[in-house]
Design a protein around this motif. Structure first.
Motif, PDB file in Angstrom:
ATOM      1  N   ASP A 125       0.822  -1.208   0.000  1.00 22.27           N
ATOM      2  CA  ASP A 125       0.000   0.000   0.000  1.00 22.27           C
ATOM      3  C   ASP A 125       0.857   1.258   0.000  1.00 22.27           C
ATOM      4  O   ASP A 125       1.799   1.378   0.793  1.00 22.27           O
ATOM      5  N   HIS A 126       0.514   2.199  -0.858  1.00 23.15           N
ATOM      6  CA  HIS A 126       1.170   3.508  -0.874  1.00 23.15           C
ATOM      7  C   HIS A 126       0.347   4.472  -0.021  1.00 23.15           C
ATOM      8  O   HIS A 126      -0.345   5.351  -0.535  1.00 23.15           O
ATOM      9  N   THR A 127       0.421   4.261   1.297  1.00 22.17           N
ATOM     10  CA  THR A 127      -0.353   5.055   2.244  1.00 22.17           C
ATOM     11  C   THR A 127       0.543   5.562   3.363  1.00 22.17           C
ATOM     12  O   THR A 127       1.595   4.981   3.662  1.00 22.17           O
ATOM     13  N   LEU A 128       0.084   6.640   4.006  1.00 19.39           N
ATOM     14  CA  LEU A 128       0.808   7.182   5.144  1.00 19.39           C
ATOM     15  C   LEU A 128       0.906   6.163   6.267  1.00 19.39           C
ATOM     16  O   LEU A 128       1.970   5.983   6.877  1.00 19.39           O
ATOM     17  N   VAL A 129      -0.201   5.475   6.541  1.00 19.39           N
ATOM     18  CA  VAL A 129      -0.208   4.502   7.630  1.00 19.39           C
ATOM     19  C   VAL A 129       0.767   3.365   7.357  1.00 19.39           C
ATOM     20  O   VAL A 129       1.460   2.895   8.267  1.00 19.39           O
ATOM     21  N   ASN A 130       0.858   2.917   6.119  1.00 25.73           N
ATOM     22  CA  ASN A 130       1.805   1.848   5.806  1.00 25.73           C
ATOM     23  C   ASN A 130       3.246   2.315   5.978  1.00 25.73           C
ATOM     24  O   ASN A 130       4.108   1.544   6.427  1.00 25.73           O
ATOM     25  N   GLU A 131       3.525   3.577   5.647  1.00 30.41           N
ATOM     26  CA  GLU A 131       4.859   4.125   5.875  1.00 30.41           C
ATOM     27  C   GLU A 131       5.176   4.161   7.369  1.00 30.41           C
ATOM     28  O   GLU A 131       6.281   3.810   7.796  1.00 30.41           O
ATOM     29  N   LEU A 132       4.201   4.565   8.184  1.00 29.82           N
ATOM     30  CA  LEU A 132       4.397   4.596   9.635  1.00 29.82           C
ATOM     31  C   LEU A 132       4.594   3.187  10.186  1.00 29.82           C
ATOM     32  O   LEU A 132       5.416   2.969  11.086  1.00 29.82           O
ATOM     33  N   LEU A 133       3.858   2.236   9.638  1.00 32.79           N
ATOM     34  CA  LEU A 133       3.982   0.849  10.074  1.00 32.79           C
ATOM     35  C   LEU A 133       5.340   0.278   9.714  1.00 32.79           C
ATOM     36  O   LEU A 133       6.002  -0.367  10.543  1.00 32.79           O
ATOM     37  N   ARG A 134       5.782   0.518   8.494  1.00 35.33           N
ATOM     38  CA  ARG A 134       7.075  -0.005   8.046  1.00 35.33           C
ATOM     39  C   ARG A 134       8.232   0.591   8.826  1.00 35.33           C
ATOM     40  O   ARG A 134       9.247  -0.078   9.045  1.00 35.33           O
TER      41      ARG A 134
END
Length: 255
Positions: A138-147
């Motif tokens: 996913d290209h999402t803000l939440v996925n960036e925070l999760l990663r």
């Protein structure tokens, strides 16, 4: 290839901004697309439809004996061409300012390879060997925070900004496209969907439905739609399923 293609407006939205298509190129290769549009004043409808049409046009005349590397290049070019079309429309029309869309695509090559391309948070899943695997990131803000370890997986599920995209088609003149090649077995099932499904229905429920021996592919797609509606139907829901087979099943075109 047997296919099923279903879309539902959901229980909250006033319009369905999802668009999907599954069919064959002139050379006979199976191609599938799901796009989830965004933007006010029905601009999301316009963005997703333009993206699907532009992508299909770009892929219509590809040759049948593509190598995997050639197919990856063509998928990337077709998505970038769709990005150019949507961005140009948004730039020239004030009512479409900042419109955009996600896109996830699959091209089945001769042999045992499938090329997956995507931008945004519409997803591709593969069911193989009794397991379900998410193929796209996913290209999402939440996925960036999760990663990056800033939030946990449980926090990500209900994060207030979980729908914020970090990458979309048509919002910028230049965009990065994720493209990959996967090996394909005849027993596998491929699922393409908008986040109206993946945001409401867990992987376990998806897997149980897709492995159900008493359901046709059309019935599996419809059950996935119903599961998302039962979970709240907060968004438009689109499901495309593909399996190896001799006859085409389901609705080919939802435009």
């Amino acid at each position: 290839m047997i296919t099923a293609n279903r879309s539902d407006i959901g229980r909250i939205r006033l319009a369905n901004e999802d668009r999907s298509w599954v069919g064959t190129t002139r050379s006979g290769l199976t191609l599938a697309i799901v796009a989830d549009g965004m933007g006010g004043h029905q601009a999301g409808d316009v963005a997703s439809q333009l993206a699907v049409e532009a992508f299909r046009d770009a892929m219509e005349d590809i040759k049948v004996d593509l190598t995997a590397d050639e197919a990856k290049m063509l998928i990337r070019q077709a998505i970038l061409q769709a990005n150019e079309v949507v961005f140009d429309m948004a730039s020239r029309n004030e009512q479409y300012h900042n419109m955009g869309t996600t896109i996830v695509t699959a091209l089945f090559l001769q042999g045992s390879s499938t090329v997956i391309g995507h931008i945004g948070d519409s997803r591709a899943y593969r069911v193989s060997g009794g397991q379900i695997t998410q193929l796209t990131e996913d290209h999402t803000l939440v996925n960036e925070l999760l990663r990056s370890g800033q939030i946990s997986a449980s926090e990500a599920v209900n994060h207030p900004r979980r729908n914020v995209l970090t990458r979309a088609l048509g919002t910028d003149q230049q965009v990065d496209v994720d493209v990959q090649v996967i090996k394909w077995n005849d027993e596998d099932t491929l699922l393409l969907c908008s986040d109206g499904l993946s945001g409401m229905v867990g992987d376990d429920q998806m897997l149980e439905t897709l492995l159900a021996p008493d359901l046709s592919l059309e019935e599996k797609a419809e059950r996935l739609i119903q599961l998302a509606l039962q979970a709240g139907g907060d968004d438009n829901i689109t499901v495309v399923l593909l399996q190896a087979g001799m006859e085409r099943e389901g609705v080919k075109d939802s435009l």
